[in-house]
Write an enzyme that holds these catalytic residues in place. Structure first.
Site, PDB file in Angstrom:
ATOM      1  CG  ASP A 188      11.432  13.533  -5.183  1.00  0.00           C
ATOM      2  OD1 ASP A 188      10.871  14.419  -4.517  1.00  0.00           O
ATOM      3  OD2 ASP A 188      10.866  12.495  -5.547  1.00  0.00           O
TER       4      ASP A 188
ATOM      5  CB  SER B  81       8.297   8.079 -13.469  1.00  0.00           C
ATOM      6  OG  SER B  81       8.932   8.494 -12.274  1.00  0.00           O
TER       7      SER B  81
ATOM      8  NE  ARG C 181      10.823  11.782  -2.533  1.00  0.00           N
ATOM      9  CZ  ARG C 181      10.251  10.612  -2.760  1.00  0.00           C
ATOM     10  NH1 ARG C 181       9.926   9.837  -1.747  1.00  0.00           N
ATOM     11  NH2 ARG C 181       9.997  10.209  -3.981  1.00  0.00           N
TER      12      ARG C 181
ATOM     13  CG  ASP D  41      14.924   5.620 -11.271  1.00  0.00           C
ATOM     14  OD1 ASP D  41      15.268   5.387 -12.433  1.00  0.00           O
ATOM     15  OD2 ASP D  41      14.031   6.426 -10.967  1.00  0.00           O
TER      16      ASP D  41
END
Length: 405
Positions: A125, A177, A96, A16
């Site tokens: 996310d 992923s 995160r 990504d």
């Protein structure tokens, strides 16, 4: 878009974020792109990132060491609370907050107009990053390409990468992923999207942090952990910081097939998602802490903490780390840990964690009280206690028999 002159990009070097750099150049009037990679313990995934980022169009790459900030500031307080989201040990969610906070700090230092991330519009996310950014820089623009571009899926991402000469470490056949940090590794996509497919645990290359239980040794391993006020301070008698303890536990747990989880979880956006997680060290650490709490925390506090752990886990999972409620719950968790000091010995065997022993100078366990042999406990006292405890039931029965005066 023309007003965006400088963008800070959360950059992992994965599929990504690798194609986002040329995409931003093409679609945002060729802005300067500053890539930021948070080192949260993903090890070899950081190798070659600077060369790749610069080659694909970034002006510079920051690699920020956030391991201890993540472990000490997020993971250990969450472990103290016993936070789990539907059995998931929150590996991605733990990283995160610290990454997003550092993105804002760098964006302010660099005078950036926008912060960009590579999260999809289907996932959790995007919420975690953006709530943290809004908490520290509500004025800054957020760019989320997956919510803007025409790319429909990962195959088209690979097409775009090939057309723009972006080097990739994956192929269409290994295009899971993944998210990796010191605490865990997640796997999603490809054959895992169908819950009827068994994960390929024994396929070479699928697992990265350990082996499957079927491939684990036939002989058990033992590990001893020491805690002080709920904080892990030593492993097998050797004092070390919490992040080093987790790293050592990852080795032990991985070698013994510990910490595999295959679940269909409820995403924040409303859909169910199938994920396979590797959390070898974290699974051991959580278990050891739970075992020690069994003998060091009173019943009412433990039961209340178990209830609040669900709420705490929801806050972490849903991106609300930087909130007053999460801070208040953390304060509660820390308060409960004043007596959680002691030693736990665990046996690791083919994916299983077996309690071997637990001891604490703050124990509430009394062998003299609970023994089946002679003790000072007067068993006759239970008669009056049961009569009073059961009085409401007795009154109900008398009413039903029309015997109440």
């Amino acid at each position: 878009m023309a007003e965006v002159k400088k963008v800070v990009l959360a950059y992992s070097g994965g599929l990504d974020t690798s194609i986002i750099i040329p995409w931003l150049k093409e679609n945002y009037n060729n802005p300067e792109i500053i890539a930021v990679s948070g080192n949260v313990g993903q090890a070899d995934e950081l190798e070659g990132l600077e060369e790749k980022a610069l080659k694909t169009g970034a002006s510079k790459l920051y690699v920020e060491d956030l391991v201890d900030e993540m472990v000490d500031g997020v993971i250990i307080p969450s472990m103290m609370m016993g936070a789990k989201y539907e059995e998931y040990l929150l590996g991605t969610a733990f990283a995160r907050p610290v990454i997003a906070k550092r993105l804002v700090e760098i964006a302010k230092a660099e005078g950036a107009d926008a912060i960009c991330h590579g999260c999809t519009g289907k996932g959790n996310d995007q919420v975690r990053f953006e709530l943290a950014i809004k908490r520290f820089a509500p004025e800054i623009k957020i760019i989320a390409p997956w919510r803007e571009w025409s790319i429909k899926g990962r195959d088209e991402e690979i097409d775009y990468a090939e057309a723009h000469h972006v080097p990739l470490k994956i192929s269409r056949e290994t295009n899971y992923s993944k998210d990796k940090n010191l605490w865990h590794l997640s796997h999603e996509g490809l054959d895992l999207e169908d819950p009827t497919n068994e994960p390929q645990y024994d396929k070479p290359g699928f697992l990265e942090m350990g082996v499957s239980p079927t491939q684990a040794p036939d002989q058990a391993s033992y590990v001893t952990l020491e805690f002080e006020k709920g904080w892990p301070v030593a492993i097998d008698g050797e004092k070390m910081k919490a992040s080093a303890i987790i790293a050592r536990l990852n080795e032990l747990g991985g070698a013994n097939g510990i910490g595999l989880l295959d679940i269909v979880e409820n995403r924040l956006v409303g859909m169910k998602d199938r994920g396979v997680y590797e959390t070898p060290g974290g699974t051991i650490l959580y278990r050891a802490h739970e075992v020690l709490e069994m003998i060091t925390i009173d019943k009412d506090t433990k039961h209340m903490k178990t209830k609040l752990a669900v709420d705490f886990a929801d806050l972490v999972y849903n991106g609300k780390w930087f909130t007053p409620l999460r801070e208040a719950l953390t304060a509660f968790a820390v308060e409960t840990q004043k007596t959680v000091t002691g030693t736990v010995k665990l046996k690791l065997y083919k994916g299983n964690i077996i309690t071997a022993s637990v001891s604490s100078p703050c124990t509430l366990y009394s062998e003299q009280l609970v023994t089946f042999e002679e003790s000072d406990y007067n068993q006759a006292d239970a008669t009056g206690f049961i009569n009073l405890w059961g009085l409401p039931d007795t009154v109900l029965a008398l009413r039903d028999q029309n015997k109440l005066n």
